[in-house]
Design a protein around this motif. Sequence first.
Motif, PDB file in Angstrom:
ATOM      1  N   GLN A 147       0.830  -1.211   0.000  1.00  0.00           N
ATOM      2  CA  GLN A 147       0.000   0.000   0.000  1.00  0.00           C
ATOM      3  C   GLN A 147       0.861   1.257   0.000  1.00  0.00           C
ATOM      4  N   ARG A 148       1.934   1.249   0.798  1.00  0.00           N
ATOM      5  CA  ARG A 148       2.837   2.401   0.848  1.00  0.00           C
ATOM      6  C   ARG A 148       3.546   2.602  -0.485  1.00  0.00           C
ATOM      7  N   SER A 149       3.918   1.485  -1.139  1.00  0.00           N
ATOM      8  CA  SER A 149       4.577   1.570  -2.449  1.00  0.00           C
ATOM      9  C   SER A 149       3.656   2.200  -3.480  1.00  0.00           C
ATOM     10  N   ILE A 150       2.389   1.812  -3.443  1.00  0.00           N
ATOM     11  CA  ILE A 150       1.403   2.354  -4.381  1.00  0.00           C
ATOM     12  C   ILE A 150       1.197   3.848  -4.124  1.00  0.00           C
ATOM     13  N   MET A 151       1.108   4.224  -2.851  1.00  0.00           N
ATOM     14  CA  MET A 151       0.922   5.631  -2.490  1.00  0.00           C
ATOM     15  C   MET A 151       2.116   6.475  -2.920  1.00  0.00           C
ATOM     16  N   ARG A 152       3.296   5.861  -2.857  1.00  0.00           N
ATOM     17  CA  ARG A 152       4.509   6.554  -3.279  1.00  0.00           C
ATOM     18  C   ARG A 152       4.550   6.726  -4.794  1.00  0.00           C
ATOM     19  N   ASN A 153       3.774   5.850  -5.494  1.00  0.00           N
ATOM     20  CA  ASN A 153       3.618   5.932  -6.949  1.00  0.00           C
ATOM     21  C   ASN A 153       4.954   5.833  -7.678  1.00  0.00           C
ATOM     22  N   LYS A 154       5.831   4.990  -7.145  1.00  0.00           N
ATOM     23  CA  LYS A 154       7.135   4.808  -7.784  1.00  0.00           C
ATOM     24  C   LYS A 154       7.626   3.388  -7.537  1.00  0.00           C
ATOM     25  N   GLU A 155       6.788   2.437  -7.925  1.00  0.00           N
ATOM     26  CA  GLU A 155       7.140   1.036  -7.716  1.00  0.00           C
ATOM     27  C   GLU A 155       8.264   0.609  -8.663  1.00  0.00           C
ATOM     28  N   ASP A 156       9.233  -0.132  -8.135  1.00  0.00           N
ATOM     29  CA  ASP A 156      10.274  -0.678  -8.997  1.00  0.00           C
ATOM     30  C   ASP A 156       9.937  -2.138  -9.310  1.00  0.00           C
ATOM     31  N   LYS A 157      10.866  -2.818  -9.969  1.00  0.00           N
ATOM     32  CA  LYS A 157      10.630  -4.196 -10.410  1.00  0.00           C
ATOM     33  C   LYS A 157      10.329  -5.118  -9.231  1.00  0.00           C
ATOM     34  N   ILE A 158      11.074  -4.985  -8.147  1.00  0.00           N
ATOM     35  CA  ILE A 158      10.880  -5.847  -6.982  1.00  0.00           C
ATOM     36  C   ILE A 158       9.552  -5.545  -6.303  1.00  0.00           C
ATOM     37  N   GLU A 159       9.217  -4.284  -6.162  1.00  0.00           N
ATOM     38  CA  GLU A 159       8.016  -3.889  -5.426  1.00  0.00           C
ATOM     39  C   GLU A 159       6.727  -4.294  -6.138  1.00  0.00           C
ATOM     40  N   LYS A 160       6.818  -4.692  -7.412  1.00  0.00           N
ATOM     41  CA  LYS A 160       5.634  -5.078  -8.166  1.00  0.00           C
ATOM     42  C   LYS A 160       5.295  -6.557  -8.003  1.00  0.00           C
ATOM     43  N   ASN A 161       6.025  -7.257  -7.143  1.00  0.00           N
ATOM     44  CA  ASN A 161       5.744  -8.673  -6.915  1.00  0.00           C
ATOM     45  C   ASN A 161       4.452  -8.855  -6.122  1.00  0.00           C
ATOM     46  N   SER A 162       3.998 -10.101  -6.035  1.00  0.00           N
ATOM     47  CA  SER A 162       2.699 -10.412  -5.430  1.00  0.00           C
ATOM     48  C   SER A 162       2.745 -10.354  -3.911  1.00  0.00           C
ATOM     49  N   LEU A 163       1.560 -10.367  -3.308  1.00  0.00           N
ATOM     50  CA  LEU A 163       1.447 -10.401  -1.848  1.00  0.00           C
ATOM     51  C   LEU A 163       2.094 -11.662  -1.292  1.00  0.00           C
ATOM     52  N   ASN A 164       1.926 -12.792  -1.974  1.00  0.00           N
ATOM     53  CA  ASN A 164       2.537 -14.047  -1.524  1.00  0.00           C
ATOM     54  C   ASN A 164       4.056 -13.951  -1.520  1.00  0.00           C
ATOM     55  N   PHE A 165       4.606 -13.262  -2.514  1.00  0.00           N
ATOM     56  CA  PHE A 165       6.058 -13.046  -2.581  1.00  0.00           C
ATOM     57  C   PHE A 165       6.539 -12.346  -1.312  1.00  0.00           C
ATOM     58  N   PHE A 166       5.850 -11.273  -0.929  1.00  0.00           N
ATOM     59  CA  PHE A 166       6.271 -10.510   0.242  1.00  0.00           C
ATOM     60  C   PHE A 166       5.958 -11.232   1.551  1.00  0.00           C
ATOM     61  N   ASN A 167       4.937 -12.068   1.553  1.00  0.00           N
ATOM     62  CA  ASN A 167       4.669 -12.898   2.736  1.00  0.00           C
ATOM     63  C   ASN A 167       5.818 -13.873   2.962  1.00  0.00           C
ATOM     64  N   ARG A 168       6.279 -14.493   1.885  1.00  0.00           N
ATOM     65  CA  ARG A 168       7.417 -15.422   1.995  1.00  0.00           C
ATOM     66  C   ARG A 168       8.674 -14.683   2.442  1.00  0.00           C
ATOM     67  N   THR A 169       8.876 -13.491   1.892  1.00  0.00           N
ATOM     68  CA  THR A 169      10.043 -12.680   2.257  1.00  0.00           C
ATOM     69  C   THR A 169      10.013 -12.322   3.733  1.00  0.00           C
ATOM     70  N   ARG A 170       8.881 -11.853   4.210  1.00  0.00           N
ATOM     71  CA  ARG A 170       8.756 -11.476   5.619  1.00  0.00           C
ATOM     72  C   ARG A 170       8.949 -12.681   6.538  1.00  0.00           C
ATOM     73  N   ASN A 171       8.418 -13.826   6.150  1.00  0.00           N
ATOM     74  CA  ASN A 171       8.547 -15.027   6.990  1.00  0.00           C
ATOM     75  C   ASN A 171      10.013 -15.406   7.203  1.00  0.00           C
ATOM     76  N   ILE A 172      10.815 -15.274   6.144  1.00  0.00           N
ATOM     77  CA  ILE A 172      12.249 -15.564   6.278  1.00  0.00           C
ATOM     78  C   ILE A 172      12.913 -14.523   7.175  1.00  0.00           C
ATOM     79  N   TYR A 173      12.555 -13.264   6.975  1.00  0.00           N
ATOM     80  CA  TYR A 173      13.090 -12.212   7.839  1.00  0.00           C
ATOM     81  C   TYR A 173      12.820 -12.536   9.307  1.00  0.00           C
TER      82      TYR A 173
END
Length: 211
Positions: A147-173
């Motif tokens: 949501q913050r990325s969208i509000m910033r209106n400047k998504e890069d290649k990584i930020e355009k990934n799916s919610l599942n992508f970021f869920n997996r990323t956060r879980n590893i973190y």
Amino acid sequence: MKKSKFIVLEGLDCSGKTTICQILKLLLHNMGIKKILTVREPGSTKIAEKIRNIIKYPNSNEIIHKKTNLLLIYAARIQLIENIIRPSLKKNIWIISDRYDLSSYAYQGGGFKIKKNIIQKLQQMTLKPLIPDLTIYLDVLPKNSIQRSIMRNKEDKIEKNSLNFFNRTRNIYLKLIAQNYHSIKIDANLKSNIVQNDVINKFKKWFQYVY
């Protein structure tokens, strides 16, 4: 003279890392640490910045393979470590880095599902080892990050990934931070002033403990 330290900020995109880096730099300066350098990954050297642009803003239709992405990240990391971080630490300059090796395990390992042993081999081959004295993890929910990325209106290649992508990323973190005794976890879903005060208070306690 206080021995220089290597401090790293980690977290999903739009978790507030860049802002916290500047806050910590000012805080350290007020604590008497005058020699401080902030860097970012990938980037902070001429070559590393070019690699950053290839990764984040590719200007062709050619798909960057996930393993190519990983190798590019480590190529940029080597440039930063060998040309800036190691020499600076030897000169007693404190380093505050926006991302480091934990990001590879989280994004490339978790998000892109690259096997952990592949990342470990790259880490062992390139870092020799260079371990942060402190890692501050800004934990933000993936939906808030997007949501913050969208509000910033400047998504890069990584930020355009799916919610599942970021869920997996956060879980590893979360898993890695729980195993890291030299880390501080911050709830970055709250209002920015609350998050910043939490970081400042916990950082001050760490600083007093270290010195």
